[in-house]
Design a protein around this motif. Structure first.
Motif, PDB file in Angstrom:
ATOM      1  N   LYS A 171       0.825  -1.199   0.000  1.00 60.64           N
ATOM      2  CA  LYS A 171       0.000   0.000   0.000  1.00 60.64           C
ATOM      3  C   LYS A 171       0.863   1.256   0.000  1.00 60.64           C
ATOM      4  N   SER A 172       0.306   2.332  -0.538  1.00 56.16           N
ATOM      5  CA  SER A 172       0.993   3.616  -0.505  1.00 56.16           C
ATOM      6  C   SER A 172       1.024   4.139   0.927  1.00 56.16           C
ATOM      7  N   LYS A 173       2.152   4.751   1.317  1.00 57.50           N
ATOM      8  CA  LYS A 173       2.286   5.329   2.651  1.00 57.50           C
ATOM      9  C   LYS A 173       1.796   6.780   2.711  1.00 57.50           C
ATOM     10  N   THR A 174       1.391   7.326   1.571  1.00 54.22           N
ATOM     11  CA  THR A 174       0.858   8.692   1.553  1.00 54.22           C
ATOM     12  C   THR A 174      -0.516   8.719   2.210  1.00 54.22           C
ATOM     13  N   PRO A 175      -0.699   9.503   3.289  1.00 55.44           N
ATOM     14  CA  PRO A 175      -2.004   9.551   3.955  1.00 55.44           C
ATOM     15  C   PRO A 175      -3.072  10.217   3.093  1.00 55.44           C
ATOM     16  N   VAL A 176      -4.308   9.763   3.272  1.00 54.21           N
ATOM     17  CA  VAL A 176      -5.442  10.258   2.488  1.00 54.21           C
ATOM     18  C   VAL A 176      -6.544  10.725   3.430  1.00 54.21           C
ATOM     19  N   LEU A 177      -7.124  11.880   3.108  1.00 56.94           N
ATOM     20  CA  LEU A 177      -8.320  12.350   3.789  1.00 56.94           C
ATOM     21  C   LEU A 177      -9.415  12.498   2.737  1.00 56.94           C
ATOM     22  N   LEU A 178     -10.492  11.707   2.886  1.00 53.81           N
ATOM     23  CA  LEU A 178     -11.648  11.781   1.991  1.00 53.81           C
ATOM     24  C   LEU A 178     -12.779  12.508   2.702  1.00 53.81           C
ATOM     25  N   LEU A 179     -13.386  13.482   2.024  1.00 53.79           N
ATOM     26  CA  LEU A 179     -14.495  14.218   2.597  1.00 53.79           C
ATOM     27  C   LEU A 179     -15.669  14.237   1.629  1.00 53.79           C
ATOM     28  N   GLY A 180     -16.887  14.186   2.176  1.00 53.76           N
ATOM     29  CA  GLY A 180     -18.077  14.228   1.334  1.00 53.76           C
ATOM     30  C   GLY A 180     -19.326  14.349   2.174  1.00 53.76           C
ATOM     31  N   GLY A 181     -20.458  14.424   1.498  1.00 56.92           N
ATOM     32  CA  GLY A 181     -21.728  14.528   2.189  1.00 56.92           C
ATOM     33  C   GLY A 181     -22.129  13.224   2.859  1.00 56.92           C
ATOM     34  N   SER A 182     -23.035  13.321   3.805  1.00 54.73           N
ATOM     35  CA  SER A 182     -23.482  12.122   4.529  1.00 54.73           C
ATOM     36  C   SER A 182     -24.478  11.302   3.716  1.00 54.73           C
ATOM     37  N   LYS A 183     -24.960  11.871   2.603  1.00 56.86           N
ATOM     38  CA  LYS A 183     -25.848  11.117   1.706  1.00 56.86           C
ATOM     39  C   LYS A 183     -25.601  11.563   0.270  1.00 56.86           C
ATOM     40  N   ASN A 184     -25.924  10.669  -0.663  1.00 56.52           N
ATOM     41  CA  ASN A 184     -25.717  10.938  -2.094  1.00 56.52           C
ATOM     42  C   ASN A 184     -24.277  11.343  -2.395  1.00 56.52           C
ATOM     43  N   SER A 185     -23.348  10.647  -1.770  1.00 55.95           N
ATOM     44  CA  SER A 185     -21.929  10.954  -1.941  1.00 55.95           C
ATOM     45  C   SER A 185     -21.262   9.927  -2.848  1.00 55.95           C
ATOM     46  N   ALA A 186     -20.244  10.383  -3.581  1.00 57.39           N
ATOM     47  CA  ALA A 186     -19.436   9.453  -4.371  1.00 57.39           C
ATOM     48  C   ALA A 186     -18.634   8.521  -3.471  1.00 57.39           C
ATOM     49  N   ILE A 187     -18.451   8.935  -2.229  1.00 58.12           N
ATOM     50  CA  ILE A 187     -17.697   8.129  -1.271  1.00 58.12           C
ATOM     51  C   ILE A 187     -18.681   7.217  -0.535  1.00 58.12           C
ATOM     52  N   ASP A 188     -18.886   6.036  -1.096  1.00 60.25           N
ATOM     53  CA  ASP A 188     -19.763   5.059  -0.465  1.00 60.25           C
ATOM     54  C   ASP A 188     -18.922   3.889   0.053  1.00 60.25           C
ATOM     55  N   THR A 189     -19.571   2.846   0.495  1.00 55.09           N
ATOM     56  CA  THR A 189     -18.841   1.722   1.084  1.00 55.09           C
ATOM     57  C   THR A 189     -17.858   1.103   0.103  1.00 55.09           C
ATOM     58  N   ALA A 190     -18.271   0.934  -1.146  1.00 55.74           N
ATOM     59  CA  ALA A 190     -17.411   0.290  -2.149  1.00 55.74           C
ATOM     60  C   ALA A 190     -16.217   1.154  -2.512  1.00 55.74           C
ATOM     61  N   THR A 191     -16.450   2.439  -2.764  1.00 54.06           N
ATOM     62  CA  THR A 191     -15.334   3.305  -3.172  1.00 54.06           C
ATOM     63  C   THR A 191     -14.381   3.566  -2.011  1.00 54.06           C
ATOM     64  N   GLU A 192     -14.921   3.636  -0.800  1.00 55.07           N
ATOM     65  CA  GLU A 192     -14.051   3.789   0.365  1.00 55.07           C
ATOM     66  C   GLU A 192     -13.153   2.556   0.525  1.00 55.07           C
TER      67      GLU A 192
END
Length: 246
Positions: A171-192
Motif C-alpha cells: 500500500k501507498s504510505k501517503t495519507p489520504v483524507l476523503l471528505l463528502g456529504g453524509s448522503k448521495n456521496s461518491a464516497i460510499d462503502t465500495a469506493t471507500e
C-alpha cells in the motif's frame, strides 16, 4: 534539509496553465511545503488559487493547476479526462473518463520539475483535489507507491476505475483524507474500500446533514482539513502544541 526553490515559468511544460502563490506565513521565510490544488470538472484553477491562499498554511506555497482540456461546445471551464462522457449525474458528465494525458502532464510537473529541477522532497508535496481533481490526485499517488508524499485531501473524489490495473500488495504510505456529504456521496462503502486497499492510512469524514459532495461551508467542516495539515506539514509554525505527526 536543503531548502527547495520555487519553480520559474521556464521550468514547467509550456502547455501548463497555473497560479503559483509563495508562502506569506511567516513573512519572508522560504516555503518548506508545496500544496498542489486540482479543480473539479468544468472549473478553472483561479478559484482554487484563492482557496489555497485562504488556507494560510505556514511555510506553504500553493500551486493551482488548470485542467489541460477545455469543455466542448464552447462551454466555459476545463477538465482532466481523456474523453467527454455524458451520463445522468447532476453535471451531465462522467468524471471517470480516463486520465492518460493528465498523468503524463502531472508526472512532468511533479517528478521532472518539482523534484528533479527544483529539489522538492516528495514528503513536502501535498495535494488538494475536488471531485474530478480529487480522482486525479489519488490516481497519481496510487501509481507512485515507491514515494511517500505529504498527503492528499480529496473532496468527493475517489479512485478512477482504471486504477484497478495498478493494484499491488504494497500500500501507498501517503495519507489520504476523503471528505463528502453524509448522503448521495461518491464516497460510499465500495469506493471507500477501494481507497483503503490502495493506501495505508485513510481517514473518511462525512459532513452530517449534507447531501452530495460540495465544498466545505463552515469552519467546522474545514476543521478535519486543518487538523490533517497540522499533523503532516513540514513546519511547526501555528501548529497546536501536542499535535502528533502521522
Amino acid at each position: 534539509m536543503t531548502t527547495p526553490r520555487l519553480p520559474e515559468p521556464s521550468d514547467f511544460p509550456p502547455s501548463l496553465i497555473y497560479t503559483l502563490t509563495p508562502s506569506t506565513t511567516p513573512p519572508s521565510k522560504p516555503s518548506q511545503n508545496l500544496l498542489i490544488l486540482l479543480h473539479g470538472l468544468g472549473d478553472t484553477h483561479v478559484q482554487f488559487a484563492t482557496l489555497g491562499s485562504n488556507f494560510n498554511l505556514p511555510e506553504t506555497a500553493c500551486l493551482a493547476i488548470r485542467g489541460p482540456i477545455p469543455l466542448p461546445f464552447e462551454i466555459p471551464g476545463f477538465h482532466w479526462g481523456d474523453d467527454i462522457i455524458f451520463d445522468e449525474s447532476p453535471s451531465g458528465l462522467d468524471s471517470d473518463s480516463g486520465f492518460k494525458r493528465t498523468r503524463k502532464l502531472l508526472k512532468e510537473v511533479i517528478r521532472e520539475t518539482l523534484v528533479k529541477k527544483c529539489g522538492w522532497d516528495t514528503r513536502r508535496i501535498f495535494f488538494f483535489g475536488y471531485r474530478q481533481g480529487g480522482m486525479v490526485a489519488l490516481d497519481i499517488l496510487v501509481r507512485a507507491r515507491d514515494k511517500e508524499y505529504g498527503g492528499v485531501i480529496s473532496v468527493g473524489g475517489v479512485l478512477p476505475s482504471d486504477s484497478e490495473k495498478v493494484k499491488e500488495t504494497r500500500k501507498s504510505k501517503t495519507p489520504v483524507l476523503l471528505l463528502g456529504g453524509s448522503k448521495n456521496s461518491a464516497i460510499d462503502t465500495a469506493t471507500e474500500r477501494e481507497v483503503r486497499e490502495a493506501f495505508e492510512f485513510v481517514q473518511v469524514v462525512k459532513w452530517v446533514g449534507r447531501g452530495g459532495d460540495g465544498m466545505m461551508r463552515t469552519s467546522e467542516e474545514a476543521r478535519p482539513i486543518m487538523e490533517f495539515f497540522g499533523r503532516r506539514l513540514g513546519s511547526r509554525v501555528g501548529v497546536p502544541e501536542g499535535a502528533v505527526e502521522l
